[in-house]
Design a protein around this motif. Structure first.
Motif, mmCIF file in Angstrom:
data_model
loop_
_atom_site.group_PDB
_atom_site.id
_atom_site.type_symbol
_atom_site.label_atom_id
_atom_site.label_comp_id
_atom_site.label_asym_id
_atom_site.label_seq_id
_atom_site.Cartn_x
_atom_site.Cartn_y
_atom_site.Cartn_z
ATOM 1 N N TYR A 399 32.404 51.982 44.563
ATOM 2 C CA TYR A 399 33.719 52.561 44.867
ATOM 3 C C TYR A 399 34.833 51.627 44.411
ATOM 4 N N MET A 400 34.717 50.343 44.745
ATOM 5 C CA MET A 400 35.782 49.400 44.399
ATOM 6 C C MET A 400 35.880 49.170 42.895
ATOM 7 N N SER A 401 34.813 49.406 42.166
ATOM 8 C CA SER A 401 34.842 49.249 40.711
ATOM 9 C C SER A 401 35.523 50.439 40.031
ATOM 10 N N THR A 402 35.756 51.502 40.797
ATOM 11 C CA THR A 402 36.420 52.701 40.272
ATOM 12 C C THR A 402 37.935 52.506 40.293
ATOM 13 N N ARG A 440 29.158 40.740 36.804
ATOM 14 C CA ARG A 440 30.514 40.224 37.007
ATOM 15 C C ARG A 440 30.705 39.730 38.436
ATOM 16 N N SER A 441 31.668 38.840 38.600
ATOM 17 C CA SER A 441 31.992 38.338 39.931
ATOM 18 C C SER A 441 32.630 39.447 40.753
ATOM 19 N N LEU A 442 32.717 39.241 42.065
ATOM 20 C CA LEU A 442 33.353 40.253 42.910
ATOM 21 C C LEU A 442 34.796 40.500 42.470
ATOM 22 N N LEU A 443 35.520 39.420 42.185
ATOM 23 C CA LEU A 443 36.913 39.580 41.757
ATOM 24 C C LEU A 443 36.995 40.369 40.457
ATOM 25 N N ASN A 444 36.107 40.071 39.539
ATOM 26 C CA ASN A 444 36.179 40.699 38.221
ATOM 27 C C ASN A 444 35.609 42.111 38.213
ATOM 28 N N LYS A 445 34.981 42.532 39.299
ATOM 29 C CA LYS A 445 34.581 43.934 39.429
ATOM 30 C C LYS A 445 35.790 44.824 39.716
ATOM 31 N N MET A 446 36.839 44.217 40.257
ATOM 32 C CA MET A 446 38.002 44.998 40.657
ATOM 33 C C MET A 446 38.780 45.440 39.425
ATOM 34 N N PRO A 447 39.148 46.724 39.311
ATOM 35 C CA PRO A 447 39.935 47.204 38.158
ATOM 36 C C PRO A 447 41.405 46.848 38.299
ATOM 37 N N GLY A 448 42.127 47.059 37.217
ATOM 38 C CA GLY A 448 43.581 46.895 37.274
ATOM 39 C C GLY A 448 44.060 45.562 36.767
ATOM 40 N N SER A 449 45.307 45.272 37.072
ATOM 41 C CA SER A 449 45.965 44.054 36.600
ATOM 42 C C SER A 449 45.403 42.838 37.326
ATOM 43 N N TYR A 450 45.815 41.668 36.842
ATOM 44 C CA TYR A 450 45.393 40.406 37.463
ATOM 45 C C TYR A 450 45.740 40.392 38.942
#
Length: 635
Positions: A399-402, A440-450
């Motif tokens: 879900y969070m990767s979406t 990927r790391s948990l942070l880098n799974k997250m979409p969007g901007s930095y």
């Protein structure tokens, strides 16, 4: 009259060993410093039932075993020898002459210490005499039952948490000086160490073992590990060992074909082979193997004071077909694919551990749908007291990767877990497995901007903390490590110098302490009546809200998984009174943009979400907020 074997071995102990009931076999198998017949030395005992001869070799006899022939103890399959004059530090192996005359050099399966890789011999080590300081911790464990107390686990790989240089690992003593106070400061209740059993290959991370009783010499001596655990307990931190009873590696000096025949892995290669990992499965129907493994679980708790075990790869142990090609398929006596011997082993393992250590943690890493994993064996369960919730972890990370714009179509991934959250005693894991091998790391799974990546990771962690179940986070996740975990390199501690990583670290510390200090988040984890949705169906806005009840109060969670913010978001609440915001992931100090000072909200008599009372809050995009309510709090 007590019957004895040579050099003081008790026939009753060997009888139990052969029957699969010697749950302290480490006390008499392997190498033990002792006095015998007026002489000081070391007694060696090894199980090699099909060997023609067994000899002891080492530095002390120039690796020539001709004068060190071990004596077979009747039909037990155990060989024994006492060598006067030897003591701690003696380096040795068993030279096993097989029935065909082949000579094998094998490390001691029960050795308490091994040479540092790449050397492979065993080393005599006396584990007695350590001055423990953790009596208070050990005596009061029963006052901290895990079910109704916080369990917040920091998963650590000892070889890469920090490094002094290439392959220059921190010792157990240095980990005690650095890791223990760090974990205590961050608010973790437990440290879980990835396998410390001796293993030849660094990149196996300890999951392919040769020395089940030997703490890895990469990090020092056994008593140094005792010192580390002692320091953890003095700081109020429990210690869990990642334990691997499902399979072992094929290295020549290890357990494979130990006496020239497959005594640890069994004769049927279809059962023994683990092709995905290149390892061999234990033969769970072999009594001596059961004695070996259950004794090993007891050993870590008795001799090292570990507070529990995380049992690796339970699903692979249960399923005869898992990760195997069709040519290795087998079926049980009823035509099914359940490994009945492994199931019996796990039940006996848990029964035995809880007999001796009723307050132990026995945590199943299980991705199967096997029912009642955490139910008692007398009710038909496997007898573990906790199980990793792999379904929740997979759903929430998917879900969070979406992209937030598309999350309304996947709302069920957030909410489905509450349909089964109370069917087992769950741990919610964000483990090492989720940040390696291209995931990927948990942070880098997250979409969007930095900036959005950090906002979403803070949101994810908030939801994780508020969701029913105990918690586990892999090292580096606490500051949002950007790269995947690199097992040969230390964590990216330098990232703490960067603003958003530093603020993420501050947020996780605050979140951890909110969790441990707020009873509603753990006091009734197994009670379905202690959870109540406020709004479960708001897929359009990608917002969820719910209540967690403790014994004397409750908390309200609202989580916004969309990019839309709301200046006046109305939230139904169950009782009139004052609601105090105890955490807001969007605060400036954590890397967000919210500098508003409002921390208390008095409810209004305005019906919302099915409740007679409600509060109006500012709900930022991609944010998590937690409110507390206590009876009698009106201002």
């Amino acid at each position: 009259m007590i019957q004895t074997a040579p050099y003081g071995l008790l026939m009753s102990d060997l009888y139990l060993f052969n029957k699969g009931c010697a749950y302290h076999s480490f006390r008499f198998m392997g190498a033990h410093v002792m006095d015998w017949d007026g002489e000081f030395g070391v007694r060696f005992a090894v199980w090699a039932p099909h060997a023609r001869e067994v000899r002891l070799v080492g530095h002390f006899n120039s690796w020539d075993g001709s004068g060190s022939l071990m004596e077979r103890v009747s039909s037990t399959g155990v060989w024994v020898l006492f060598v006067p004059g030897l003591g701690e530090g003696a380096v040795y192996k068993y030279e096993i002459v097989t029935s065909s005359g082949q000579r094998l050099l094998k490390a001691d399966p029960y050795a308490f210490l091994a040479e540092r890789r790449p050397r492979t011999a065993s080393v005599v080590s006396d584990l007695n005499g350590f001055a423990w300081r953790d009596k208070k911790w050990m005596d009061t464990k029963h006052l901290r039952p895990a079910y109704s107390n916080p369990l917040l686990v920091y998963e650590v790989h000892a070889g890469s948490w920090q490094l002094k240089g290439k392959e220059d690992f921190l010792t157990y003593d240095e980990l005690a000086e650095q890791l223990v106070p760090y974990a205590a400061k961050m608010g973790y209740t437990h440290i879980e160490l990835m396998p410390l059993n001796e293993h030849p290959f660094d990149q196996s991370w300890g999951y392919q073992i040769t020395g089940y009783y030997a703490p890895s010499s990469r990090y020092g001596q056994p008593k140094q590990l005792m010192h580390f655990i002692d320091c953890c307990h003095v700081h109020g931190i429990g210690v869990i060992l990642d334990w691997v009873p499902g399979h072992f590696c094929k290295d020549d000096h290890g357990l494979r074909r130990f006496d020239g025949t497959p005594i640890y892995e069994g004769n049927d290669e279809r059962l023994a082979e683990k092709p995905l990992w290149g390892t061999l499965a234990f033969d769970f129907k072999r009594n001596e193997v059961v004695s070996f493994l259950i004794s090993n679980a007891i050993y870590w708790m008795e001799m090292f004071h570990f507070d529990g075990l995380r049992i690796d790869a339970v699903a692979s142990m249960i399923n005869l077909h898992m990760d195997k090609p069709p040519e290795l398929f087998t079926w049980n006596e009823y035509g099914g694919i359940d490994n009945l011997d492994a199931l019996r082993f796990m039940k006996r393992l848990n029964e035995t551990v809880f007999h001796y250590y009723p307050d132990a943690l026995m945590i199943a890493e299980d991705s199967s749908a096997w029912p009642a994993v955490t139910s008692p064996t007398y009710l038909g369960g496997l007898g573990f007291n906790f199980k990793w919730n792999m379904g929740w972890m997979n759903d929430v990370l998917r879900y969070m990767s979406t992209d937030p714009a598309d999350r309304s179509h996947h709302h069920h991934l957030l909410t489905f877990s509450l349909l089964y959250a109370f069917s087992e005693n769950y741990v919610l894991p964000f483990s090492h497995d989720e940040v390696v091998h291209g995931k990927r790391s948990l942070l880098n799974k997250m979409p969007g901007s930095y900036e959005e990546k950090f906002s979403q990771l803070r949101l994810l962690y908030g939801y994780w903390i508020a969701h029913p179940g105990k918690k586990l986070l892999f090292m580096g996740g606490e500051w949002g490590q950007f790269d995947e975990w690199k097992d040969r390199d230390p964590l990216d501690w330098k990232l703490l110098d960067y603003e958003l990583h530093g603020k993420m670290h501050k947020y996780v510390k605050a979140l951890n302490h909110v969790y441990t200090n707020e009873p509603s988040l753990w006091e009734r984890d197994q009670d379905p009546t202690a959870f109540q949705w406020i709004d479960v169906n708001n897929a359009e806005q990608s917002i969820i809200s719910f209540i967690r009840y403790g014994k004397h109060g409750f908390t309200v969670t609202v989580a916004n998984f969309s990019r839309n913010g709301y200046t006046h978001y109305r939230l139904g609440v169950p009782q009139p009174g004052c609601y105090r915001m105890i955490l807001n992931s969007n605060e400036v100090q954590f890397g967000g943009s919210d500098s508003r000072s409002l921390k208390k909200y008095n409810s209004e008599k305005m019906g919302w979400h099915g409740y007679n009372q409600s509060i109006s809050i500012y709900l930022p995009p991609l944010s998590f907020q937690l409110f507390s309510f206590a009876s009698g709090d009106t201002h």
